[in-house]
Scaffold this active site. Structure first.
Site, PDB file in Angstrom:
ATOM      1  N   GLU A 178       0.848  -1.189   0.000  1.00  0.00           N
ATOM      2  CA  GLU A 178       0.000   0.000   0.000  1.00  0.00           C
ATOM      3  C   GLU A 178       0.883   1.239   0.000  1.00  0.00           C
ATOM      4  O   GLU A 178       1.997   1.225   0.526  1.00  0.00           O
ATOM      5  CB  GLU A 178      -0.895  -0.007   1.249  1.00  0.00           C
ATOM      6  CG  GLU A 178      -1.856   1.173   1.330  1.00  0.00           C
ATOM      7  CD  GLU A 178      -2.852   1.050   2.467  1.00  0.00           C
ATOM      8  OE1 GLU A 178      -3.674   1.970   2.648  1.00  0.00           O
ATOM      9  OE2 GLU A 178      -2.817   0.025   3.195  1.00  0.00           O
ATOM     10  N   GLU A 228     -12.437  -2.273   2.738  1.00  0.00           N
ATOM     11  CA  GLU A 228     -12.984  -2.087   4.092  1.00  0.00           C
ATOM     12  C   GLU A 228     -14.123  -1.060   4.134  1.00  0.00           C
ATOM     13  O   GLU A 228     -14.159  -0.186   4.995  1.00  0.00           O
ATOM     14  CB  GLU A 228     -11.873  -1.685   5.065  1.00  0.00           C
ATOM     15  CG  GLU A 228     -10.893  -2.792   5.335  1.00  0.00           C
ATOM     16  CD  GLU A 228      -9.860  -2.452   6.412  1.00  0.00           C
ATOM     17  OE1 GLU A 228      -9.863  -1.304   6.923  1.00  0.00           O
ATOM     18  OE2 GLU A 228      -9.051  -3.340   6.744  1.00  0.00           O
ATOM     19  N   ASN A 277      -6.605   1.377   2.895  1.00  0.00           N
ATOM     20  CA  ASN A 277      -7.311   2.632   3.139  1.00  0.00           C
ATOM     21  C   ASN A 277      -6.927   3.707   2.122  1.00  0.00           C
ATOM     22  O   ASN A 277      -7.742   4.560   1.771  1.00  0.00           O
ATOM     23  CB  ASN A 277      -7.021   3.138   4.553  1.00  0.00           C
ATOM     24  CG  ASN A 277      -7.593   2.223   5.621  1.00  0.00           C
ATOM     25  OD1 ASN A 277      -8.356   1.293   5.334  1.00  0.00           O
ATOM     26  ND2 ASN A 277      -7.230   2.473   6.865  1.00  0.00           N
ATOM     27  N   GLU A 334      -5.987  -9.143   3.772  1.00  0.00           N
ATOM     28  CA  GLU A 334      -5.150  -8.443   4.754  1.00  0.00           C
ATOM     29  C   GLU A 334      -5.095  -9.278   6.014  1.00  0.00           C
ATOM     30  O   GLU A 334      -6.125  -9.582   6.615  1.00  0.00           O
ATOM     31  CB  GLU A 334      -5.692  -7.044   5.095  1.00  0.00           C
ATOM     32  CG  GLU A 334      -5.445  -5.985   4.042  1.00  0.00           C
ATOM     33  CD  GLU A 334      -5.818  -4.583   4.523  1.00  0.00           C
ATOM     34  OE1 GLU A 334      -5.590  -4.278   5.714  1.00  0.00           O
ATOM     35  OE2 GLU A 334      -6.337  -3.805   3.705  1.00  0.00           O
TER      36      GLU A 334
END
Length: 504
Positions: free
Chosen positions: A26, A172, A71, A291
């Site tokens: 990420e 998420e 995220n 994850e």
């Protein structure tokens, strides 16, 4: 204490999808910048990628890497990472409170994956954006030529498409912390419509819908049921996430967390089966556990950056220094995935470099393997084939909310092509060896090829830049083969990888 394991060549759980040993990168912290990419480093190639890191990634051999988040993806404009580098915008990343230079985008990441021999698993932004950005990204990445986005890719230096088959529909989205958080109905509808658009281009794509961020979410497991009710016939996987902590410094409970993971997987498998039955469907949806890792060592330390007033570039956050007990827990988690490989087809350790990762680097300096590198290495290298269903008889110990947990944690994989069986074993007992007796049913003869163990008395010991090889596997002792039986003793709080040559 005595344990007994019975396996048989015909008692098969599933053929393991090699993507069970995937990874994740990420745009956060130093995962990308000074992780895989550091121009000017002595080990950097002409494109700025660190060769020392590449070599370690190749050792782990992850078949896929999920990118660019996480995220981060929920407010990411993929177009920021294409075109001339000097013209790319610097953006504020709201997820990790930092600045993103966009010096690494889809072209650079794809180049790195080709060097590492890894397939890309790309995520689209369903937080701040939606269907249009997702379909444009797909066209840019996968269409050969003759359209606006594919021709732009060609002008940006890449003639052939990358043909990425695996796509995540957001990240998420059940989490209130997410940019563009949605409730289950909102997200399920958007995932379905986005998935339909992507599959209108290519029906062979594999799509991953967001499941629960962890099994402690208030919306779990109703979230999965609602989301799948919307998009069951469109998607191929539902994603799950789980991170493991030991804030209480209770080693027995910590090593038992893989049992909580097993129940999490079992519950969502039940939800999938319920929706399949409700829809009278013949299609199977599997779990993508994209994850997972230990994450707690750095949490308090990082608050200064994540809640500060500045916006640093590639700050050193989530850089957990992993110890021996973490390696044991990772071994138990991987065993769980192997034993659940009929439902969990894909899994991605989060992350791969620097950020809660098996590989660590110093900016301008060295790179080293963390303790958790080794169980992942053994599983990825030798855990490909058929997962065998084991009958295990082991003493147990009580754990709050989980009940009785076996001291012995074990999985086995039969590689028919190589004529081998690999066993991955953890002794959870804090003080006693376990007498280990394995009946290798269905095999006429067996020979011990290799036994490696992580057996170190200091559970808090870790590898560092100064002592990169302090904790590493050593040849195991005390296991022998007699005909079709494997016997010996497993020392307390130890991890073992055992490979056998077998004949049928």
């Amino acid at each position: 204490m005595h344990t007994r394991v019975t396996l048989h060549r015909d008692f098969v759980i599933s053929e393991i999808d090699e993507r069970l040993y995937g990874a994740f990168l990420e745009h956060m912290g130093r995962a990308i910048y000074s992780g895989i990419y550091e121009p000017g480093h002595p080990e950097a190639n002409d494109d700025g990628f660190r060769r020392d890191v590449l070599d370690m990634v190749k050792e782990l051999a992850p078949p896929i890497v999920r990118y660019p988040g996480g995220n981060f993806v929920s407010a990411y404009n993929w177009e920021d990472g294409i075109g001339p580098r000097e013209e790319r915008p610097v953006r504020l990343d709201l997820a990790w409170h930092s600045r993103e230079s966009n010096q690494v985008g889809i072209h650079e990441f794809a180049d790195w994956c080709e060097l590492a021999g890894i397939d890309m698993m790309l995520a689209v932004n369903l937080g701040s954006r939606g269907i249009d950005a997702a379909r444009n990204f797909l066209e840019y990445v996968n269409h050969p030529e003759g359209s606006a986005w594919s021709d732009l890719r060609i002008r940006n230096g890449r003639q052939a498409p990358w043909n990425v088959k695996l796509w995540c529909l957001g990240n998420e989205m059940d989490g209130p912390w997410q940019v563009g958080h949605k409730n289950a109905d909102e997200y399920g509808h958007l995932a379905n419509e986005t998935g339909k658009a992507l599959k209108a281009y290519d029906s062979s794509l594999e799509l991953v819908a967001c499941g629960s961020s962890n099994p402690d979410m208030a919306s779990y497991p109703e979230w999965e049921a609602t989301v799948l009710d919307h998009c069951y016939e469109t998607v191929d996987y539902i994603s799950l996430h789980m991170y493991f902590t030991n804030y209480a410094d209770d080693l027995g409970s910590y090593l038992a967390l893989s049992e909580k993971l097993d129940r999490y997987i079992g519950s969502i498998a039940g939800v999938i089966d319920y929706i399949k039955a409700k829809k009278r469907s013949t299609k199977d949806v599997h779990i993508c556990f994209d994850e997972w890792n230990v994450w707690y060592h750095s949490t308090e330390r990082d608050k200064r950056i994540l809640q500060g007033n500045d916006w640093p570039f590639a700050p050193a956050i989530l850089e957990d220094a992993y110890n021996v007990e973490d390696a044991l827990l990772i071994g138990c988690v991987l065993n769980t995935f192997i034993r659940r490989s009929d439902r969990v087809r894909i899994a991605c350790i989060a992350q791969l470099v620097n950020v809660i990762a098996p590989i660590m680097t110093e900016s301008g300096g060295s790179a080293w393997r963390q303790t958790i590198f080794y169980p992942l290495y053994f599983a990825s290298r030798f855990g490909r084939g058929k997962a065998l269903r084991l009958a295990v008889d082991s003493p147990t110990y009580p754990v709050n909310e989980l009940g009785d947990v076996p001291y012995l944690d074990v999985s086995a994989v039969h590689d028919e092509a190589q004529g081998t069986i690999a066993l991955f074993i953890v002794n959870r007992h804090p003080s006693d060896s376990l007498e280990f007796d394995v009946d290798l049913g269905g095999f006429t003869s067996c020979r011990l090829i290799e036994h490696q163990s992580i057996d170190y008395p200091d559970m808090k010991a870790a590898n560092t830049a100064e002592r990169p090889g302090h904790i590493q596997p050593t040849p195991g002792q005390g296991l022998t083969v007699d005909g079709s039986a494997l016997k010996g003793a497993l020392t307390p709080l130890s991890y073992h990888m055992v490979r056998l040559e077998v004949a049928e």
